[in-house]
Design a protein around this motif. Sequence first.
Motif, PDB file in Angstrom:
ATOM      1  N   ARG A   1       0.835  -1.204   0.000  1.00  0.00           N
ATOM      2  CA  ARG A   1       0.000   0.000   0.000  1.00  0.00           C
ATOM      3  C   ARG A   1       0.866   1.249   0.000  1.00  0.00           C
ATOM      4  N   GLU A   2       0.515   2.163  -0.896  1.00  0.00           N
ATOM      5  CA  GLU A   2       1.178   3.460  -0.915  1.00  0.00           C
ATOM      6  C   GLU A   2       0.408   4.417  -0.019  1.00  0.00           C
ATOM      7  N   PRO A   3       1.090   5.359   0.580  1.00  0.00           N
ATOM      8  CA  PRO A   3       0.364   6.351   1.380  1.00  0.00           C
ATOM      9  C   PRO A   3      -0.587   7.148   0.485  1.00  0.00           C
ATOM     10  N   GLN A   4      -1.788   7.360   0.951  1.00  0.00           N
ATOM     11  CA  GLN A   4      -2.805   8.096   0.206  1.00  0.00           C
ATOM     12  C   GLN A   4      -3.174   9.354   0.974  1.00  0.00           C
ATOM     13  N   PRO A   5      -3.669  10.350   0.253  1.00  0.00           N
ATOM     14  CA  PRO A   5      -4.087  11.553   0.976  1.00  0.00           C
ATOM     15  C   PRO A   5      -5.273  11.248   1.879  1.00  0.00           C
ATOM     16  N   ALA A   6      -5.297  11.871   3.017  1.00  0.00           N
ATOM     17  CA  ALA A   6      -6.375  11.640   3.976  1.00  0.00           C
ATOM     18  C   ALA A   6      -7.586  12.485   3.607  1.00  0.00           C
ATOM     19  N   VAL A   7      -8.747  11.977   3.943  1.00  0.00           N
ATOM     20  CA  VAL A   7      -9.977  12.747   3.765  1.00  0.00           C
ATOM     21  C   VAL A   7      -9.928  13.897   4.754  1.00  0.00           C
ATOM     22  N   ARG A   8     -10.099  15.104   4.265  1.00  0.00           N
ATOM     23  CA  ARG A   8     -10.020  16.294   5.114  1.00  0.00           C
ATOM     24  C   ARG A   8     -11.397  16.830   5.486  1.00  0.00           C
ATOM     25  N   ARG A   9     -12.404  16.557   4.653  1.00  0.00           N
ATOM     26  CA  ARG A   9     -13.728  17.127   4.881  1.00  0.00           C
ATOM     27  C   ARG A   9     -14.782  16.029   4.740  1.00  0.00           C
TER      28      ARG A   9
ATOM     29  N   PRO B   1      -3.312   9.254  -6.713  1.00  0.00           N
ATOM     30  CA  PRO B   1      -3.992   8.053  -7.213  1.00  0.00           C
ATOM     31  C   PRO B   1      -5.386   7.810  -6.634  1.00  0.00           C
ATOM     32  N   LEU B   2      -5.574   8.007  -5.329  1.00  0.00           N
ATOM     33  CA  LEU B   2      -6.882   7.723  -4.730  1.00  0.00           C
ATOM     34  C   LEU B   2      -7.979   8.641  -5.259  1.00  0.00           C
ATOM     35  N   PRO B   3      -7.802   9.968  -5.251  1.00  0.00           N
ATOM     36  CA  PRO B   3      -8.848  10.816  -5.835  1.00  0.00           C
ATOM     37  C   PRO B   3      -9.077  10.557  -7.325  1.00  0.00           C
ATOM     38  N   LEU B   4      -8.004  10.246  -8.059  1.00  0.00           N
ATOM     39  CA  LEU B   4      -8.164   9.914  -9.479  1.00  0.00           C
ATOM     40  C   LEU B   4      -9.001   8.647  -9.656  1.00  0.00           C
ATOM     41  N   THR B   5      -8.756   7.672  -8.816  1.00  0.00           N
ATOM     42  CA  THR B   5      -9.514   6.425  -8.884  1.00  0.00           C
ATOM     43  C   THR B   5     -10.976   6.657  -8.548  1.00  0.00           C
ATOM     44  N   ILE B   6     -11.227   7.489  -7.538  1.00  0.00           N
ATOM     45  CA  ILE B   6     -12.611   7.797  -7.169  1.00  0.00           C
ATOM     46  C   ILE B   6     -13.299   8.551  -8.301  1.00  0.00           C
ATOM     47  N   LEU B   7     -12.595   9.484  -8.939  1.00  0.00           N
ATOM     48  CA  LEU B   7     -13.170  10.219 -10.069  1.00  0.00           C
ATOM     49  C   LEU B   7     -13.516   9.270 -11.215  1.00  0.00           C
ATOM     50  N   ALA B   8     -12.572   8.398 -11.574  1.00  0.00           N
ATOM     51  CA  ALA B   8     -12.827   7.454 -12.668  1.00  0.00           C
ATOM     52  C   ALA B   8     -13.973   6.506 -12.317  1.00  0.00           C
TER      53      ALA B   8
ATOM     54  N   PRO C   1     -15.047  18.936  -6.076  1.00  0.00           N
ATOM     55  CA  PRO C   1     -15.309  18.436  -4.717  1.00  0.00           C
ATOM     56  C   PRO C   1     -14.249  17.446  -4.229  1.00  0.00           C
ATOM     57  N   LEU C   2     -13.736  16.602  -5.128  1.00  0.00           N
ATOM     58  CA  LEU C   2     -12.699  15.653  -4.714  1.00  0.00           C
ATOM     59  C   LEU C   2     -11.423  16.381  -4.311  1.00  0.00           C
ATOM     60  N   LYS C   3     -11.096  17.463  -5.011  1.00  0.00           N
ATOM     61  CA  LYS C   3      -9.932  18.255  -4.617  1.00  0.00           C
ATOM     62  C   LYS C   3     -10.133  18.842  -3.229  1.00  0.00           C
ATOM     63  N   GLU C   4     -11.347  19.266  -2.916  1.00  0.00           N
ATOM     64  CA  GLU C   4     -11.635  19.817  -1.589  1.00  0.00           C
ATOM     65  C   GLU C   4     -11.670  18.733  -0.521  1.00  0.00           C
ATOM     66  N   ILE C   5     -12.249  17.589  -0.847  1.00  0.00           N
ATOM     67  CA  ILE C   5     -12.357  16.489   0.116  1.00  0.00           C
ATOM     68  C   ILE C   5     -10.979  16.029   0.564  1.00  0.00           C
ATOM     69  N   PHE C   6     -10.068  15.916  -0.382  1.00  0.00           N
ATOM     70  CA  PHE C   6      -8.718  15.417  -0.077  1.00  0.00           C
ATOM     71  C   PHE C   6      -7.698  16.533   0.089  1.00  0.00           C
ATOM     72  N   ALA C   7      -8.146  17.785   0.013  1.00  0.00           N
ATOM     73  CA  ALA C   7      -7.268  18.959   0.139  1.00  0.00           C
ATOM     74  C   ALA C   7      -6.055  18.812  -0.772  1.00  0.00           C
ATOM     75  N   CYS C   8      -6.330  18.475  -2.041  1.00  0.00           N
ATOM     76  CA  CYS C   8      -5.262  18.310  -3.039  1.00  0.00           C
ATOM     77  C   CYS C   8      -4.848  19.669  -3.567  1.00  0.00           C
TER      78      CYS C   8
END
Length: 169
Positions: A49-57, A104-111, A160-167
């Motif tokens: 597992r690679e580290p993924q961004p944490a959900v911020r919101r 990768p995680l937000p991209l996967t959720i978007l796809a 919204p995904l950019k905001e959720i993950f604070a990317c």
Amino acid sequence: MRQTLFATPLRSASLLLVWCALHNSFSPLILLTGVLLALLIPWLSRGFREPQPAVRRYGLLARYLLMVLWDIVIANMQVIKVVLGPNRSLRPGFVLLPLDLTEPLPLTILAGTICLTPGTVSAELLPRSADKPQFLLLHVLDLQDEARLIAELKQRYEMPLKEIFACSV
């Protein structure tokens, strides 16, 4: 990063529930083997597992999930209308969606979100090297206006995904 035995509690709980559902039982033996597997599998796979961004919101995440569910219902109605109508009115096509997301995680959720809404399918991430701007290749069942579709997908799902993950962009 400190590793603990119970580092991924949601994953472990999900594995336990799936194990019990597969066996259609909550007997002591099934529960015991399920708990062992729920602890052992995440621990053994920790190196993959690679580290993924944490959900911020979390509130925004809940709103995003409800919006996606609503979009799935609406898209189903639109696809029914298109499929039951005359075939000559269909305008299938491919669209390159420019991406601001890089994780990768937000991209996967978007796809996945795009695939879940009937009428659109995420086909490929282009180019495959991360040092260039990326695009998501989409197949659309009935392409009316490419620019409007791109703007809608970016505003409705990617922002919204950019905001959720604070990317950062």
